[in-house]
Design a protein around this motif. Structure first.
Motif, PDB file in Angstrom:
ATOM      1  N   SER A  74       0.867  -1.153   0.122  1.00  0.00           N
ATOM      2  CA  SER A  74       0.025  -0.030  -0.062  1.00  0.00           C
ATOM      3  C   SER A  74       0.726   1.213   0.019  1.00  0.00           C
ATOM      4  O   SER A  74       0.552   2.089  -0.867  1.00  0.00           O
ATOM      5  CB  SER A  74      -1.017   0.107   1.236  1.00  0.00           C
ATOM      6  OG  SER A  74      -1.942  -1.214   1.139  1.00  0.00           O
ATOM      7  N   VAL A  75       1.883   1.288   0.905  1.00  0.00           N
ATOM      8  CA  VAL A  75       2.746   2.305   0.972  1.00  0.00           C
ATOM      9  C   VAL A  75       3.806   2.738  -0.201  1.00  0.00           C
ATOM     10  O   VAL A  75       4.062   3.837  -0.434  1.00  0.00           O
ATOM     11  CB  VAL A  75       3.442   2.441   2.348  1.00  0.00           C
ATOM     12  CG1 VAL A  75       2.365   2.542   3.704  1.00  0.00           C
ATOM     13  CG2 VAL A  75       4.507   1.458   2.492  1.00  0.00           C
ATOM     14  N   GLY A  76       3.817   1.724  -0.918  1.00  0.00           N
ATOM     15  CA  GLY A  76       4.795   1.778  -2.087  1.00  0.00           C
ATOM     16  C   GLY A  76       4.263   1.831  -3.448  1.00  0.00           C
ATOM     17  O   GLY A  76       4.716   2.070  -4.463  1.00  0.00           O
ATOM     18  N   ALA A  77       2.832   1.636  -3.257  1.00  0.00           N
ATOM     19  CA  ALA A  77       2.176   1.312  -4.660  1.00  0.00           C
ATOM     20  C   ALA A  77       2.396   2.692  -5.507  1.00  0.00           C
ATOM     21  O   ALA A  77       2.472   2.561  -6.638  1.00  0.00           O
ATOM     22  CB  ALA A  77       0.793   1.112  -4.565  1.00  0.00           C
ATOM     23  N   ASN A  78       2.324   3.967  -5.163  1.00  0.00           N
ATOM     24  CA  ASN A  78       2.160   5.138  -5.955  1.00  0.00           C
ATOM     25  C   ASN A  78       3.546   5.530  -6.093  1.00  0.00           C
ATOM     26  O   ASN A  78       3.775   6.531  -7.113  1.00  0.00           O
ATOM     27  CB  ASN A  78       1.510   6.225  -5.245  1.00  0.00           C
ATOM     28  CG  ASN A  78      -0.069   5.631  -5.096  1.00  0.00           C
ATOM     29  OD1 ASN A  78      -0.611   5.037  -5.813  1.00  0.00           O
ATOM     30  ND2 ASN A  78      -0.775   6.339  -3.971  1.00  0.00           N
ATOM     31  N   ILE A  79       4.742   4.915  -5.547  1.00  0.00           N
ATOM     32  CA  ILE A  79       5.993   5.444  -6.002  1.00  0.00           C
ATOM     33  C   ILE A  79       6.788   4.511  -6.616  1.00  0.00           C
ATOM     34  O   ILE A  79       7.418   4.931  -7.933  1.00  0.00           O
ATOM     35  CB  ILE A  79       6.833   5.518  -4.545  1.00  0.00           C
ATOM     36  CG1 ILE A  79       5.939   6.389  -3.579  1.00  0.00           C
ATOM     37  CG2 ILE A  79       8.080   6.243  -4.807  1.00  0.00           C
ATOM     38  CD1 ILE A  79       6.412   6.722  -2.136  1.00  0.00           C
ATOM     39  N   SER A  80       6.790   3.225  -6.277  1.00  0.00           N
ATOM     40  CA  SER A  80       7.457   2.037  -7.071  1.00  0.00           C
ATOM     41  C   SER A  80       6.800   1.056  -7.770  1.00  0.00           C
ATOM     42  O   SER A  80       7.000   0.145  -8.285  1.00  0.00           O
ATOM     43  CB  SER A  80       8.747   1.617  -6.088  1.00  0.00           C
ATOM     44  OG  SER A  80       8.013   0.959  -4.857  1.00  0.00           O
ATOM     45  N   GLY A  81       5.559   0.968  -7.069  1.00  0.00           N
ATOM     46  CA  GLY A  81       4.440  -0.122  -7.556  1.00  0.00           C
ATOM     47  C   GLY A  81       4.237  -1.151  -6.670  1.00  0.00           C
ATOM     48  O   GLY A  81       3.588  -1.964  -6.716  1.00  0.00           O
ATOM     49  N   GLY A  82       5.202  -0.773  -5.355  1.00  0.00           N
ATOM     50  CA  GLY A  82       5.058  -1.682  -4.252  1.00  0.00           C
ATOM     51  C   GLY A  82       5.559  -3.203  -4.571  1.00  0.00           C
ATOM     52  O   GLY A  82       4.529  -4.177  -4.230  1.00  0.00           O
ATOM     53  N   HIS A  83       6.500  -3.502  -5.255  1.00  0.00           N
ATOM     54  CA  HIS A  83       6.947  -4.778  -5.548  1.00  0.00           C
ATOM     55  C   HIS A  83       7.329  -5.893  -4.424  1.00  0.00           C
ATOM     56  O   HIS A  83       6.759  -6.753  -4.254  1.00  0.00           O
ATOM     57  CB  HIS A  83       8.213  -4.885  -6.519  1.00  0.00           C
ATOM     58  CG  HIS A  83       7.747  -4.379  -7.932  1.00  0.00           C
ATOM     59  ND1 HIS A  83       8.413  -4.491  -9.121  1.00  0.00           N
ATOM     60  CD2 HIS A  83       6.666  -3.653  -8.437  1.00  0.00           C
ATOM     61  CE1 HIS A  83       8.072  -4.084 -10.079  1.00  0.00           C
ATOM     62  NE2 HIS A  83       6.684  -3.479  -9.691  1.00  0.00           N
ATOM     63  N   VAL A  84       8.195  -5.157  -3.558  1.00  0.00           N
ATOM     64  CA  VAL A  84       8.537  -5.511  -2.301  1.00  0.00           C
ATOM     65  C   VAL A  84       9.158  -7.170  -2.587  1.00  0.00           C
ATOM     66  O   VAL A  84       9.149  -8.063  -1.429  1.00  0.00           O
ATOM     67  CB  VAL A  84       7.581  -5.861  -1.205  1.00  0.00           C
ATOM     68  CG1 VAL A  84       7.932  -5.896   0.258  1.00  0.00           C
ATOM     69  CG2 VAL A  84       6.649  -4.361  -1.442  1.00  0.00           C
ATOM     70  N   ASN A  85       9.592  -7.658  -3.563  1.00  0.00           N
ATOM     71  CA  ASN A  85       9.812  -8.974  -3.846  1.00  0.00           C
ATOM     72  C   ASN A  85      10.560  -9.011  -5.321  1.00  0.00           C
ATOM     73  O   ASN A  85       9.799  -8.504  -6.175  1.00  0.00           O
ATOM     74  CB  ASN A  85       8.503  -9.755  -3.906  1.00  0.00           C
ATOM     75  CG  ASN A  85       8.539 -11.179  -4.144  1.00  0.00           C
ATOM     76  OD1 ASN A  85       9.682 -11.847  -4.525  1.00  0.00           O
ATOM     77  ND2 ASN A  85       7.633 -11.911  -3.615  1.00  0.00           N
ATOM     78  N   PRO A  86      11.685  -9.649  -5.290  1.00  0.00           N
ATOM     79  CA  PRO A  86      12.485  -9.826  -6.467  1.00  0.00           C
ATOM     80  C   PRO A  86      11.611 -10.863  -7.515  1.00  0.00           C
ATOM     81  O   PRO A  86      11.653 -10.520  -8.977  1.00  0.00           O
ATOM     82  CB  PRO A  86      13.725 -10.434  -6.216  1.00  0.00           C
ATOM     83  CG  PRO A  86      14.006 -10.072  -4.872  1.00  0.00           C
ATOM     84  CD  PRO A  86      12.617  -9.936  -4.087  1.00  0.00           C
TER      85      PRO A  86
END
Length: 251
Positions: A74-86
């Protein structure tokens, strides 16, 4: 065809200020997620004096990872897409939705985020072990390999359906919770066998800090293959054909 859109990218994909902001977001989001997920396991060990994993412990791990990932995406979606995972980044790359250079930048940020989270946990818990992922008794590396492929396929397929697909519409608003749910569900299914990583960064940080690398390759190969397959399948069957002219339904 998704393969036709795979691109190395330009230098700016890894050096532009927006790219660096996105990498910082991936670092912070992965740190948040790993701190919550790995921390829940360490808390369980603290409460049980390093006792054996119980069904209650598995449920606790599932909830911690589901909630943590929901927030991190949620907190990363608008900046990086919120991948959080290679594996998610790799699936997006295979589908032609991110360049190789941007993907490598994300990978570096994710691995650093996981490592820093584990170092912080080790310090905050006065030296407790950040347990690396390992196979349960009776589970072979090939059993685990298949588990990780299938679980990560489900995760990345969910990411595509709720976050990447241009036709997602209002479904995109529930993407973080759907992604968190599939991870939580997969931990209930596979946690007792492989630990249910689905994420090379989540496996890397604890392994590095505890310096425990036994069967570590499974937690890279399985998720990357599963994520890549999900990217190809979703792009090939559900996104590529969407650009074709559909029959009119007007009367």
């Amino acid at each position: 065809m998704p393969i036709s859109r795979i691109a190395v990218g330009r230098r700016e994909d890894a050096t532009h200020p927006d790219a660096l902001k996105a990498a910082l977001a991936e670092f912070i989001c992965t740190l948040i997620f790993v701190f919550a997920g790995e921390g829940s396991g360490m808390a369980f060990n603290k409460l049980t004096n390093d006792g054996s994993t119980t069904p209650a412990g598995l449920v606790a791990a599932s909830l911690a990872h589901a909630f943590g990932l929901f927030v991190a995406v949620s907190v990363g979606a608008n900046i990086s897409g919120g991948h959080v995972n290679p594996a998610v980044t790799f699936g997006a790359f295979i589908g032609g939705n991110i360049t190789l250079l941007r993907g490598i930048l994300y990978w570096i940020a994710q691995l650093l985020g996981s490592t820093v989270a584990c170092l912080l946990l080790k310090f905050a818990t006065h030296g407790m072990t950040t347990a690396a992922f390992s196979l349960s008794t009776g589970v072979t590396v090939w059993n685990a390999f298949v588990f990780e492929i299938v679980m990560t396929f489900g995760l990345v397929y969910t990411v595509y359906a709720t976050a990447i697909d241009p036709k997602k519409g209002s479904l995109g608003t529930i993407a973080p919770i759907a992604i968190g749910f599939i991870v939580g569900a997969n931990i209930l299914a596979g946690g007792a066998f492989t630990g249910a990583s689905m994420n090379p960064a989540v496996s890397f940080g604890p392994a590095l800090v505890s310096w425990s690398w036994e069967n570590h390759w499974v937690y890279w190969a399985g998720p990357l293959i599963g994520g890549g397959l999900a990217g190809v399948v979703y792009e090939l069957f559900f996104i590529s054909h969407s650009h074709e002219q559909l029959p009119s339904t007007d009367y």
